[in-house]
Design a protein around this motif. Structure first.
Motif, PDB file in Angstrom:
ATOM      1  N   UNK A 126      38.922  29.029  29.071  1.00 46.43           N
ATOM      2  CA  UNK A 126      37.655  29.574  28.596  1.00 46.43           C
ATOM      3  C   UNK A 126      36.474  28.754  29.093  1.00 46.43           C
ATOM      4  N   UNK A 127      36.691  27.481  29.374  1.00 46.94           N
ATOM      5  CA  UNK A 127      35.602  26.609  29.819  1.00 46.94           C
ATOM      6  C   UNK A 127      35.196  26.853  31.273  1.00 46.94           C
ATOM      7  N   UNK A 128      35.961  27.647  32.007  1.00 46.54           N
ATOM      8  CA  UNK A 128      35.680  27.899  33.422  1.00 46.54           C
ATOM      9  C   UNK A 128      34.730  29.083  33.599  1.00 46.54           C
ATOM     10  N   UNK A 129      33.715  28.867  34.396  1.00 48.44           N
ATOM     11  CA  UNK A 129      32.799  29.961  34.715  1.00 48.44           C
ATOM     12  C   UNK A 129      33.402  30.828  35.812  1.00 48.44           C
ATOM     13  N   UNK A 130      32.839  31.998  35.994  1.00 47.98           N
ATOM     14  CA  UNK A 130      33.292  32.890  37.057  1.00 47.98           C
ATOM     15  C   UNK A 130      33.180  32.196  38.414  1.00 47.98           C
ATOM     16  N   UNK A 131      32.085  31.482  38.634  1.00 47.46           N
ATOM     17  CA  UNK A 131      31.883  30.802  39.921  1.00 47.46           C
ATOM     18  C   UNK A 131      32.912  29.692  40.140  1.00 47.46           C
ATOM     19  N   UNK A 132      33.249  28.947  39.082  1.00 45.96           N
ATOM     20  CA  UNK A 132      34.272  27.902  39.211  1.00 45.96           C
ATOM     21  C   UNK A 132      35.621  28.488  39.623  1.00 45.96           C
ATOM     22  N   UNK A 133      35.979  29.618  39.020  1.00 49.52           N
ATOM     23  CA  UNK A 133      37.246  30.266  39.340  1.00 49.52           C
ATOM     24  C   UNK A 133      37.222  30.751  40.786  1.00 49.52           C
ATOM     25  N   UNK A 180      47.529  44.198  49.042  1.00 45.91           N
ATOM     26  CA  UNK A 180      48.326  43.469  48.088  1.00 45.91           C
ATOM     27  C   UNK A 180      47.399  42.573  47.271  1.00 45.91           C
ATOM     28  N   UNK A 181      47.639  42.518  45.985  1.00 50.19           N
ATOM     29  CA  UNK A 181      46.827  41.707  45.086  1.00 50.19           C
ATOM     30  C   UNK A 181      47.612  40.537  44.516  1.00 50.19           C
ATOM     31  N   UNK A 182      46.886  39.489  44.245  1.00 46.51           N
ATOM     32  CA  UNK A 182      47.399  38.337  43.530  1.00 46.51           C
ATOM     33  C   UNK A 182      46.721  38.354  42.169  1.00 46.51           C
ATOM     34  N   UNK A 183      47.482  38.235  41.111  1.00 45.05           N
ATOM     35  CA  UNK A 183      46.943  38.193  39.751  1.00 45.05           C
ATOM     36  C   UNK A 183      47.068  36.759  39.258  1.00 45.05           C
ATOM     37  N   UNK A 224      38.989  34.361  25.979  1.00 49.81           N
ATOM     38  CA  UNK A 224      40.458  34.308  25.986  1.00 49.81           C
ATOM     39  C   UNK A 224      40.989  35.499  26.776  1.00 49.81           C
ATOM     40  N   UNK A 225      42.024  35.285  27.525  1.00 48.48           N
ATOM     41  CA  UNK A 225      42.612  36.375  28.292  1.00 48.48           C
ATOM     42  C   UNK A 225      41.952  36.624  29.638  1.00 48.48           C
ATOM     43  N   UNK A 226      41.062  35.723  30.050  1.00 50.22           N
ATOM     44  CA  UNK A 226      40.418  35.884  31.361  1.00 50.22           C
ATOM     45  C   UNK A 226      41.476  35.838  32.460  1.00 50.22           C
ATOM     46  N   UNK A 227      41.241  36.631  33.501  1.00 54.06           N
ATOM     47  CA  UNK A 227      42.155  36.636  34.641  1.00 54.06           C
ATOM     48  C   UNK A 227      41.364  36.944  35.900  1.00 54.06           C
ATOM     49  N   UNK A 228      41.993  36.755  37.022  1.00 51.10           N
ATOM     50  CA  UNK A 228      41.367  37.070  38.304  1.00 51.10           C
ATOM     51  C   UNK A 228      42.335  37.891  39.135  1.00 51.10           C
TER      52      UNK A 228
END
Length: 88
Positions: free
Chosen positions: A10-17, A1-4, A40-44
């Motif tokens: 935009x100011x957040x780096x990949x590591x911060x997220x 199961x995934x969480x989206x 814009x449109x970044x998601x995890x």
């Protein structure tokens, strides 16, 4: 199961997220993938270590509305697929 998780600033780096989600989700976060960090449109997508579907919904509700980088996050559990939803 995934969480989206959407609406990542935009100011957040990949590591911060990653760090934020690891902190918030603890042992439930099996694998975290951050897509388009700094754009814009970044998601995890977070692969959850949970077998019962309702656990994903509960986790999504806990993340939904939290602040990261001055933005309010949107989160939902994806019960049926490992692919993120198409952009709207």
């Amino acid at each position: 199961m995934n969480l989206i998780v959407r609406n990542i600033a935009q100011s957040c780096s990949e590591q911060e997220v990653r760090d934020f989600l690891k902190h918030e989700l603890g042992h439930y976060a099996k694998n975290i993938e951050v897509v388009d960090a700094g754009k814009p449109g970044a998601y995890a997508t977070v692969e959850l270590d949970a077998e019962v579907p309702y656990v994903g919904e509960v986790i999504a509700r806990q993340i939904h509305g939290k602040q990261l980088g001055g933005q309010t996050l949107e989160a939902s559990a994806d019960l049926f697929t490992d692919e993120p939803p198409a952009p709207q």
